[in-house]
Each structure stands twice: as structure tokens, then as C-alpha cells.
Motif scaffolding. Sequence first.
Motif, short mmCIF file in Angstrom:
data_model
loop_
_atom_site.label_atom_id
_atom_site.label_comp_id
_atom_site.label_asym_id
_atom_site.label_seq_id
_atom_site.Cartn_x
_atom_site.Cartn_y
_atom_site.Cartn_z
N ASP A 1 -2.66 -1.31 -0.03
CA ASP A 1 -3.46 -2.43 0.44
C ASP A 1 -3.17 -2.72 1.91
O ASP A 1 -4.07 -2.91 2.73
N VAL A 2 -1.87 -2.75 2.27
CA VAL A 2 -1.48 -3.05 3.65
C VAL A 2 -1.99 -1.96 4.60
O VAL A 2 -2.56 -2.24 5.66
N LEU A 3 -1.79 -0.69 4.21
CA LEU A 3 -2.21 0.40 5.09
C LEU A 3 -3.73 0.38 5.29
O LEU A 3 -4.23 0.63 6.39
N ALA A 4 -4.46 -0.01 4.25
CA ALA A 4 -5.92 -0.07 4.34
C ALA A 4 -6.36 -1.18 5.29
O ALA A 4 -7.40 -1.07 5.96
N ARG A 5 -5.57 -2.24 5.37
CA ARG A 5 -5.96 -3.37 6.22
C ARG A 5 -5.68 -3.11 7.71
O ARG A 5 -6.17 -3.79 8.57
N PHE A 6 -4.79 -2.14 8.01
CA PHE A 6 -4.43 -1.90 9.42
C PHE A 6 -4.65 -0.44 9.82
O PHE A 6 -3.69 0.24 10.23
N GLY B 1 8.00 2.46 15.84
CA GLY B 1 8.49 1.08 15.76
C GLY B 1 7.60 0.19 14.90
O GLY B 1 8.01 -0.90 14.50
N LEU B 2 6.40 0.64 14.61
CA LEU B 2 5.48 -0.17 13.80
C LEU B 2 5.91 -0.29 12.34
O LEU B 2 5.38 -1.10 11.60
N LEU B 3 6.90 0.53 11.96
CA LEU B 3 7.35 0.49 10.57
C LEU B 3 7.78 -0.92 10.15
O LEU B 3 7.46 -1.38 9.05
N GLY B 4 8.46 -1.59 11.09
CA GLY B 4 8.92 -2.95 10.80
C GLY B 4 7.78 -3.89 10.50
O GLY B 4 7.87 -4.74 9.60
N MET B 5 6.69 -3.72 11.25
CA MET B 5 5.53 -4.58 11.04
C MET B 5 4.92 -4.33 9.65
O MET B 5 4.57 -5.27 8.93
N PHE B 6 4.84 -3.04 9.24
CA PHE B 6 4.33 -2.72 7.90
C PHE B 6 5.23 -3.31 6.82
O PHE B 6 4.76 -3.87 5.85
N MET B 7 6.55 -3.17 7.05
CA MET B 7 7.52 -3.73 6.09
C MET B 7 7.28 -5.22 5.92
O MET B 7 7.27 -5.75 4.80
N GLY B 8 7.12 -5.89 7.06
CA GLY B 8 6.92 -7.34 7.05
C GLY B 8 5.69 -7.71 6.22
O GLY B 8 5.73 -8.65 5.42
N GLU B 9 4.62 -6.96 6.39
CA GLU B 9 3.39 -7.24 5.65
C GLU B 9 3.59 -7.05 4.15
O GLU B 9 3.15 -7.86 3.35
N ALA C 1 13.28 1.12 -1.39
CA ALA C 1 12.18 1.85 -2.03
C ALA C 1 10.90 1.67 -1.21
O ALA C 1 10.12 2.62 -1.04
N THR C 2 10.71 0.47 -0.66
CA THR C 2 9.52 0.20 0.14
C THR C 2 9.51 1.05 1.41
O THR C 2 8.49 1.64 1.77
N THR C 3 10.63 1.11 2.08
CA THR C 3 10.73 1.91 3.31
C THR C 3 10.37 3.36 3.01
O THR C 3 9.60 3.99 3.74
N LYS C 4 10.94 3.86 1.94
CA LYS C 4 10.72 5.25 1.58
C LYS C 4 9.23 5.52 1.33
O LYS C 4 8.65 6.48 1.85
N LEU C 5 8.63 4.63 0.57
CA LEU C 5 7.22 4.80 0.21
C LEU C 5 6.33 4.71 1.45
O LEU C 5 5.40 5.51 1.63
N LEU C 6 6.61 3.74 2.32
CA LEU C 6 5.84 3.57 3.55
C LEU C 6 5.93 4.83 4.41
O LEU C 6 4.92 5.33 4.91
N GLN C 7 7.16 5.35 4.57
CA GLN C 7 7.35 6.55 5.40
C GLN C 7 6.58 7.74 4.84
O GLN C 7 5.93 8.47 5.58
N GLU C 8 6.63 7.86 3.52
CA GLU C 8 5.90 8.95 2.87
C GLU C 8 4.40 8.87 3.19
O GLU C 8 3.80 9.82 3.65
N LYS C 9 3.86 7.67 2.95
CA LYS C 9 2.41 7.51 3.09
C LYS C 9 1.97 7.64 4.56
O LYS C 9 0.90 8.16 4.84
N LEU C 10 2.82 7.14 5.47
CA LEU C 10 2.44 7.16 6.88
C LEU C 10 2.54 8.56 7.47
O LEU C 10 1.90 8.88 8.46
N SER C 11 3.38 9.41 6.88
CA SER C 11 3.54 10.74 7.46
C SER C 11 2.51 11.72 6.90
O SER C 11 2.51 12.88 7.27
#
Length: 488
Positions: A438-443, A456-464, A477-487
Motif C-alpha cells: 500500500d505504501v509503495l503504491a502511494r509513493f 536514504g528514502l528507506l527511513g521515510m518508507f519505514m515511517g509510513e 521484518a519490515t526493513t527486510k521486506l521493504l528492501q526486497e520489494k524496493l530492489s
Amino acid sequence: MVYETVIGLETHIQLGTASKAFCADAAAFGGAPNTHTGIISLAHPGTLPRLNKKAVEYAVKLGMALGCEINRRTSFDRKNYFYADLPKGFQTTQDRAPVCLGGSIALKVPGGQRNNPLIRIHHIHLEEDAGKSMHDQSPDHSFIDLNRAGVPLLEIVSEPDLRGPEEVAAYMEEMRRLVRWLGISDGNMEEGSMRCDVNISIRPQGSSTFGNRCEIKNMNSMRFAKRAIEFEVNRQIAIVEAGGKVFQETRGFDAADGTTYSLREKENAHDYRYFPEPDLPPVVLSEQYLSDIRQEMPLLPAQLETLFLETFGLPAYDAEQLTQDHATARYAKQLLELAVVNHPEKNLNKTIANLLINKLLPWCVSENTTLDQCPVRPEYWLEYAELIESGQLSASTAAQRLFPAMLETPATAPALLATQLNLLQSADNDFLEEIVNDVLARFPDKVAEYRKGKKGLLGMFMGEVMKNSKGKAEPQATTKLLQEKLSL
Ligand code: ADP
Ligand code: MG
């Protein structure tokens, strides 16, 4: 010329005994004037003193805490002088054989010139206080309140080992912590339970002889003591620089203009005609008596600080904060030891220290209460720490939501409470994936920037994600998932 300040302190501690030093009158502070005054306090002819056992015990305790030698045979003397607040015409004190000899106190002086100076104690003696004269209540009368006459005092005489106002402040604070710790006095400077005479001299830096000293009487606030010392040092330097000699005398401090002024020429021991008190026999302290007191001695602040540092591996700042007073240190020790028993596989020490320093102690201050009055039982605080430590609860959600909830419903276990309030974090992949998608779709723009290298934008995604999950997304777990999806 550079001068060194040399200071020795005579500190008076009013003991928290129920009755006075030599009679059964109440020793409590305050009360309507002249109501704690039986025939002995009033020095009626023919009355005889009887020594307060508790006062001797308190003197011995302080002596043991400061590493003094305890005089096995201690005795009392009369110090004779005339003043209206001293109805006997003499003060019962100790001149020849005080309760304690020698000893020392180690100081921490933040920003001081010397690192942990060790201040030697000359001796500690037991004596009685005088009454209180009030000269400012009426233009043509003075008033006397004898409630304080005969209240037991310890006088702690230091060697001239202090080197400036910061060290004096550290000494007084350490002494106050110690007497409160031992439960022998409230150490309250405002109410006069702790006051000191400050002996000051100066000498050229590097000199090994002492200059003539002046004694400033009865400093009852740290702020005044500091100002008095600064003024007095400058006054003495000016005299010496002008080619004069400092005259040994007793001085007072005028708080209104921050100056010291001459009270009288320094009196000598013979001026007081000291002689042995004939009405009180010498006191012999048996080996058994001393060892019984030694048994009762609590762990001292420095010992507990070492325990927190070395056994429990806490940072120096935490160890210091947790040993400000005895009740806090006792409670902290209890929690830390219980954690080892209940959760031997975990190290909850730092989380427990954070809980105490950041939450429980401020709570005590705002509620004007003490840790032992806290309605939540220690086991539940450990469970609280365990929830954080295991990653089930974020430290900030714990502090902001669970902590107040526990105080409101102290009978409910924190894990249950956190579940009821829906606070527990989730590392559940389905739960996280929905929010992350949902977050990735919004930004989409930010996603593109990230992929171009703006990591550096990782922090902003984490915050959301945190915001959308109401703090329940488990960070790792969130960091790991975000990194996976963003790469991708
Ligand atoms: P007295 O019994 O006359 O008051 P003491 O020798 O017992 O004198 O000292 C009283 C206090 O004065 C002690 O705390 C001592 O450390 C301090 N003192 C003694 N000489 C000096 C000095 N030259 N400069 C500063 N303090 C001093
Ligand atoms: Mg003196």
C-alpha cells in the motif's frame, strides 16, 4: 601570581532521632515555639542528662560508612560560652575522645580540576544543638525558641583537602546522599538539618604551607556557600596582593550583598574552657555492639554503583542515576536480580534501567510518591521489559501506551494488556506485505528515486509503514521486506 584555594569543612548534621541527645523531649523540626522543652532542655538546676543510644548508633554508622576508626571509649566534654539560646551556659560536645577518627570521602566533581579527589575526614563527634534566636521579628525584642536546644548533631570535620567551591558542593551533596542513605538524617539544608562552617585560606600555587584561614559560619545553602567562598577568596587575594596579611577570624555571610564580614577574632580552645562532662560517664563500645551494627550496614552508594556497572553491565550514567537514593537503588537491584532468576536466558538489564530512569522515576516525581508505593508488582515490570526485548512491542509504544495502561490496571498482566489494547508488533508476513504494498503504491516517485540510488528514502518508507500499522510493524521484518520489494 596564581593562588590555590584551600578549604576545610565543619559539617553539622541534625540526626533524625525521635528524642533529643540527652533527654526525652521531641527532636522533631518545627512545632510551636518552646513546646519541645522539658526541664532538661530548659536546664533547670539539678537536672541530669541521659545519653540517647540511637544518636551514638547513628554516629557509628556514619563512621563505618566513611571508613573511620571507631573510638572504643568515647566521652563527652563541656564547651563553655554564654548566649541566651544556650540555657545551660555550655554545650555538651566531644573534645578529647570523639566517636569517630579518620576516614575519607571520595568525590565526583563534574568539570572539576581534579579527578575524583579523596577528602580525608579528621574526626566525627556527637554534640547538641543550641536553641534558635530570632532578632528580626520585632524592632525592640529578640525571641528565643528552645525546641532545637539539645537536638543531637554530628559534626564532621574534614582535613583542609578541598580546593574550590565545586569540590565543596560535591562534598556536601555526597554527604547528604550518604546520611539519607543510612537513614540517620533527612539532610535537609532548608530546614537546617545540614549546615557547614567553611574554613578558607589561599596560598601561592605549588606552595606546601598553609595560609591563615577565615571561618565562615553557618552556611545553610549550597548557592550561598559558593558565593561566600568566591567572595572570600577574592578578598584574601586582594589583601595578599596589596602586601597585607590575612587575619585569622570568624566571619559571617551577608546573603543580601554576597559579602562576608568580620564577626569576631578566632576563638581558641582555651577560650571555651573545655572540660570533661561530669554528668555523663564515658561510653564503652563493645566489639559485639560494633559487629552488630556492621551486620546491619546496607550496601553503600559506591558499592551499588559498582554492582550495577560490573555485574549488570549498565552504562556509568545509568548506574549513577540509579544510586541517587537508597530506595531507588534497592528497587533497581531487586528488579535486576529478579530478571536474572525469571528470565535467565535474556539480558533485560538495559531495558529495566531505561524503564526506571525514563518512566518510573519521573512517575514518582509527578505523583509525589516512591517506588515501593507503585501499584504494579515487580514481576510485571519484568514482563514489560521482556515484551520490548523480544521485539513483540516497540520501546516507544511500551513507553507511551503500555506504561500508563499498566498503572491504570495494575492487576492485569502486561502481555494480556498489550493484546487487549492491540499494541503487539507483528512480523507476520501477510500483515506486513499488505501495508508495505500500500505504501509503495502511494509513493511511486519516491520508489523510482530510491531505485536510482537515493537509499536514504528507506527511513521515510519505514515511517509510513509504522504510521499505517499504528506502530505494530516489527521493524526488522519490515526493513527486510521493504528492501526486497524496493530492489525489484
Ligand atoms: P579549630 O578547632 O580551631 O576550629 P581545626 O584545626 O580543628 O581548628 O580546624 C577546623 C577546620 O579548619 C578543619 O575542617 C580544618 O580542615 C580547617 N583548616 C585548618 N587549617 C586550615 C587552613 N589553613 N585553610 C583552610 N582550612 C583549614
Ligand atoms: Mg571549629
